[in-house]
Every structure is written in C-alpha cells, then in structure tokens.
Write a protein that holds these residues in place. Structure first.
Motif, PDB file in Angstrom:
ATOM      1  N   ARG A   1       0.823  -1.226   0.000  1.00 19.57           N
ATOM      2  CA  ARG A   1       0.000   0.000   0.000  1.00 19.57           C
ATOM      3  C   ARG A   1       0.851   1.268   0.000  1.00 19.57           C
ATOM      4  N   SER A   2       1.892   1.291  -0.785  1.00 25.37           N
ATOM      5  CA  SER A   2       2.739   2.475  -0.885  1.00 25.37           C
ATOM      6  C   SER A   2       2.119   3.480  -1.843  1.00 25.37           C
ATOM      7  N   SER A   3       2.658   4.691  -1.843  1.00 24.69           N
ATOM      8  CA  SER A   3       2.151   5.710  -2.756  1.00 24.69           C
ATOM      9  C   SER A   3       2.353   5.286  -4.205  1.00 24.69           C
ATOM     10  N   LYS A   4       3.472   4.615  -4.510  1.00 29.16           N
ATOM     11  CA  LYS A   4       3.697   4.118  -5.877  1.00 29.16           C
ATOM     12  C   LYS A   4       2.675   3.050  -6.235  1.00 29.16           C
ATOM     13  N   ASP A   5       2.315   2.212  -5.268  1.00 30.11           N
ATOM     14  CA  ASP A   5       1.290   1.187  -5.512  1.00 30.11           C
ATOM     15  C   ASP A   5      -0.040   1.833  -5.886  1.00 30.11           C
ATOM     16  N   VAL A   6      -0.407   2.897  -5.159  1.00 30.63           N
ATOM     17  CA  VAL A   6      -1.664   3.588  -5.455  1.00 30.63           C
ATOM     18  C   VAL A   6      -1.634   4.149  -6.866  1.00 30.63           C
ATOM     19  N   ARG A   7      -0.525   4.795  -7.201  1.00 29.92           N
ATOM     20  CA  ARG A   7      -0.404   5.393  -8.535  1.00 29.92           C
ATOM     21  C   ARG A   7      -0.472   4.322  -9.619  1.00 29.92           C
ATOM     22  N   ASP A   8       0.268   3.238  -9.445  1.00 27.64           N
ATOM     23  CA  ASP A   8       0.261   2.179 -10.453  1.00 27.64           C
ATOM     24  C   ASP A   8      -1.124   1.554 -10.597  1.00 27.64           C
ATOM     25  N   PHE A   9      -1.809   1.353  -9.485  1.00 28.71           N
ATOM     26  CA  PHE A   9      -3.140   0.740  -9.502  1.00 28.71           C
ATOM     27  C   PHE A   9      -4.144   1.623 -10.247  1.00 28.71           C
ATOM     28  N   LEU A  10      -4.103   2.921  -9.993  1.00 29.09           N
ATOM     29  CA  LEU A  10      -5.078   3.829 -10.591  1.00 29.09           C
ATOM     30  C   LEU A  10      -4.708   4.271 -12.002  1.00 29.09           C
ATOM     31  N   LEU A  11      -3.430   4.193 -12.328  1.00 25.50           N
ATOM     32  CA  LEU A  11      -2.992   4.686 -13.634  1.00 25.50           C
ATOM     33  C   LEU A  11      -2.745   3.562 -14.638  1.00 25.50           C
TER      34      LEU A  11
ATOM     35  N   GLU B   1       5.856   4.253 -24.942  1.00 27.47           N
ATOM     36  CA  GLU B   1       5.572   5.521 -25.599  1.00 27.47           C
ATOM     37  C   GLU B   1       6.266   6.673 -24.873  1.00 27.47           C
ATOM     38  N   VAL B   2       6.458   7.763 -25.606  1.00 24.98           N
ATOM     39  CA  VAL B   2       7.231   8.893 -25.094  1.00 24.98           C
ATOM     40  C   VAL B   2       6.601   9.511 -23.841  1.00 24.98           C
ATOM     41  N   LEU B   3       5.280   9.380 -23.705  1.00 24.80           N
ATOM     42  CA  LEU B   3       4.590   9.949 -22.536  1.00 24.80           C
ATOM     43  C   LEU B   3       5.204   9.466 -21.235  1.00 24.80           C
ATOM     44  N   TRP B   4       5.576   8.196 -21.167  1.00 33.73           N
ATOM     45  CA  TRP B   4       6.044   7.611 -19.914  1.00 33.73           C
ATOM     46  C   TRP B   4       7.473   8.007 -19.567  1.00 33.73           C
ATOM     47  N   ARG B   5       8.127   8.760 -20.464  1.00 31.19           N
ATOM     48  CA  ARG B   5       9.450   9.302 -20.138  1.00 31.19           C
ATOM     49  C   ARG B   5       9.365  10.712 -19.581  1.00 31.19           C
ATOM     50  N   GLU B   6       8.152  11.237 -19.527  1.00 32.55           N
ATOM     51  CA  GLU B   6       7.927  12.560 -18.954  1.00 32.55           C
ATOM     52  C   GLU B   6       7.826  12.456 -17.428  1.00 32.55           C
ATOM     53  N   PRO B   7       8.024  13.578 -16.696  1.00 35.19           N
ATOM     54  CA  PRO B   7       7.793  13.566 -15.243  1.00 35.19           C
ATOM     55  C   PRO B   7       6.355  13.165 -14.923  1.00 35.19           C
ATOM     56  N   ASP B   8       6.145  12.624 -13.719  1.00 37.92           N
ATOM     57  CA  ASP B   8       4.817  12.136 -13.332  1.00 37.92           C
ATOM     58  C   ASP B   8       3.733  13.183 -13.539  1.00 37.92           C
ATOM     59  N   GLN B   9       3.979  14.413 -13.084  1.00 34.30           N
ATOM     60  CA  GLN B   9       2.967  15.459 -13.181  1.00 34.30           C
ATOM     61  C   GLN B   9       2.619  15.754 -14.636  1.00 34.30           C
ATOM     62  N   GLU B  10       3.622  15.739 -15.495  1.00 30.15           N
ATOM     63  CA  GLU B  10       3.367  16.025 -16.908  1.00 30.15           C
ATOM     64  C   GLU B  10       2.579  14.896 -17.561  1.00 30.15           C
ATOM     65  N   GLN B  11       2.848  13.653 -17.163  1.00 26.76           N
ATOM     66  CA  GLN B  11       2.074  12.527 -17.677  1.00 26.76           C
ATOM     67  C   GLN B  11       0.586  12.714 -17.372  1.00 26.76           C
ATOM     68  N   LEU B  12       0.297  13.025 -16.114  1.00 27.76           N
ATOM     69  CA  LEU B  12      -1.102  13.167 -15.692  1.00 27.76           C
ATOM     70  C   LEU B  12      -1.756  14.374 -16.344  1.00 27.76           C
ATOM     71  N   ARG B  13      -1.010  15.454 -16.469  1.00 27.59           N
ATOM     72  CA  ARG B  13      -1.559  16.654 -17.106  1.00 27.59           C
ATOM     73  C   ARG B  13      -1.895  16.372 -18.570  1.00 27.59           C
ATOM     74  N   THR B  14      -1.034  15.623 -19.245  1.00 22.91           N
ATOM     75  CA  THR B  14      -1.280  15.296 -20.650  1.00 22.91           C
ATOM     76  C   THR B  14      -2.521  14.427 -20.793  1.00 22.91           C
TER      77      THR B  14
END
Length: 332
Positions: free
Chosen positions: A64-74, A120-133
């Motif tokens: 239940r880490s923060s990375k786990d939450v992000r991976d699960f939802l994204l 894809e190139v999106l996943w090489r962007e910073p986390d915030q930029e990925q979500l914003r895109t």
C-alpha cells in the motif's frame, strides 16, 4: 437510434470522464505530497476509497505504498477503473460505432489510446506532466465531441454518460475527503489545513470558481456547499442533476405529456431534492449518509436508463465503480 449505439456513446463518455477524474485526483495528490511528504501510502489511500476499489487494491498491493496507489489507478490493466483500462474500454466502444461518431472523435480517442501504451514517449515525462497530458487529452475529447457531433440523440447520450459519471465522482471525493480532512481542533486554520482544502477543490477543478463565488476564508461547510449545491458550477452535484434531467427530457421528447415513468420520476425528484436544500440540513442529517443515498440514487438512475434505452445492447458488460462504502459491493 439502436440501443447498442446509444449504449456505446453513453459508456465512451463515462469512461473518458472517469479517466479524467482519476488523472486529476493523482495530479493533485502528487502536488500535495510535495507539501506534506510521507514515507507510506496512507495519505494516498483516499483515492482508492473514492473509486470504491479498496478490496481489490489491498489484495493486489499489500504494501500500500504511494507508488502502488499510482500504479493501480494509472497503469493496472487488471483494475477496470484504472486510467489505461478506461481509455481502452472507451476506444473499444468507439471502434464499434465509428460510423456514428465524427472522424475527429475517433482519431483523438485512438491517438490517446496508443499514447498510453508501454514504451511511448509519454512515460518518459515527469509524473505530473504525464497526468496533465492525460487530463488534457480527455478534456480535448469533450471539446471535439461538442464541436463535431450534431445535437441529436447521439450527442444527448454522450452528454448523459458524462454528467452521471461527473456527479458520481464529485460526490465521492466530497464524501471521502470531507471527513478525512477534518483536522484536529489544534490544526484548524493552520497552513496544512488550508492546503488540504485547497487540494480538495483542485481535485474537482473548482478552486478558482470557488474563490470567485465564496469570498471568505475556506471552511469545510463552504467547500461542501459549493461542490454539492452550487447551481452554476459545471461539476457540482446540483448542476449535474439538473442537466441530467434536462437531457433525459430531450431524449424522451414526449409529444403529449402524460404520467411520468419511473425514470422521469427519479430524475425529477433528484433535481428537486438537491435544488431546495441547505448544506446545514445535509450536515445535520449526516453528510456521509446523504451522499451514500445520492450514490444509490445515481446507481438506480443508471439502471433505469439501461432498462429504458439499452435493453438489447449486445456488448460486454461495462464496469461501474462501486457505489457503496462496502468494497465488496459492486454493480456492473
């Protein structure tokens, strides 16, 4: 219109709206983590609760880490409510009705789908930029739909799906965050207290409009009032319910008024209930219980829409995120 086509249009927009909301939730939580860093995922877990997926998450990610939450939802394809799953489901529905939607709609949702694939190139962007895109990609789909689709039943069912999903997600985030963010008395009015309430507003895309509408210090009551009862903010529950009712009336367009059916009754009752109530009354009755009833009503509304308009739709059953606070309950 064929029920299969109406069903696909409805769900394309529910899935896109769901993906946009989740990207917004994660984007705001990422920013909050910079102000209030924590070594575990507890501050992130309300995002799981807001989507009704706690049981599935706990089974798949025991740390239940923060990375786990992000991976699960994204990213998690085994989670039907993750962003990549929602975009994939929306694209599959769009593929089946390419002759009904505009070329621009199909091209955009197809591009969005392929941009989320591994490598894809999106996943090489910073986390915030990925979500914003991702969020902007979903919002651009709304705009393309509104400027390229004729205002016929196709557009009405698209709008209906978007509004029901939006009302559901706004009520969920208020329900989950309202009690978890209520600070201990010593923290009221502190910097962290204000940052948390600002985060709640930004999660719903409501911060600037709230500031323009409520020109006073941020408080739990004023935030709840704005997100639940504001008549002109497009993400408030009251606004969505009014637009849902108007959209259903346009879909039904009865030439001769008669006795309202179950769908008309429930839609009209929800508008009246949420248009003529004060936030103090909702809080006195128990805000969680009130919102839980709203989500039950939205669930019933969805069921009546499906019964009335999609009874013969021959599609894989779509996943509707859990309404109940009990994660073991779900509706599909």
């Amino acid at each position: 219109m064929l029920s299969r086509v109406a069903d696909s249009l409805y769900w394309i927009n529910r899935f896109i709206e769901r993906a946009e909301n989740i990207s917004r939730f994660l984007e705001v939580s990422n920013a909050m983590a910079l102000d209030n860093p924590s070594g575990n995922g507890e501050p992130w877990l309300p995002l799981i609760d807001a989507n009704g997926d706690r049981q599935h998450f706990d089974q798949s990610y025991p740390r239940r880490s923060s990375k786990d939450v992000r991976d699960f939802l994204l990213l998690d394809l085994d989670n039907p409510n993750s962003i990549v799953s929602c975009i994939s489901n929306a694209r599959e529905n769009a593929r089946q009705i390419r002759d009904v939607i505009s070329t621009e709609m199909w091209e955009h949702i197809n591009d969005l789908f392929w941009s989320l694939q591994n490598g894809e190139v999106l996943w090489r962007e910073p986390d915030q930029e990925q979500l914003r895109t991702i969020r902007r990609g979903c919002q651009l789909f709304y705009g393309i739909t509104d400027v390229t689709l004729s205002r016929d039943q196709a557009w009405l069912f698209s709008r209906l799906g978007r509004l029901i999903e939006r009302a559901d997600k706004t009520s969920r985030i208020v329900d989950v965050k309202y009690f978890l963010l209520l600070p201990v008395p010593s923290a009221v009015g502190g910097v962290l207290d204000e940052l948390q309430w600002i985060a709640l507003l930004r999660t719903a895309g409501a911060y600037q409009m709230y500031r323009q509408s409520v020109q006073q210090a941020i408080s739990p009551i004023s935030v709840a009032r704005f997100l639940l009862l504001d008549p002109i903010f497009p993400r408030s529950v009251r606004f969505c319910l009014q637009e849902i009712n108007d959209t259903l009336q346009r879909i039904q367009h009865k030439p001769i008024p008669g006795s309202p059916d179950d769908l008309e009754c429930l839609s009209g009752q929800l508008v009246a209930k949420w248009s003529y109530v004060r936030i103090e009354s909702l809080i006195d009755r128990g805000l969680h219980e009130v919102i839980d009833q709203l989500q039950t009503d939205l669930n019933q509304l969805h069921g009546l829409i499906q019964k009335s308009y999609f009874p013969t739709a021959d599609l894989t059953p779509q996943v509707l995120s859990t309404i109940s606070t009990d994660p073991s309950c779900s509706l599909s």
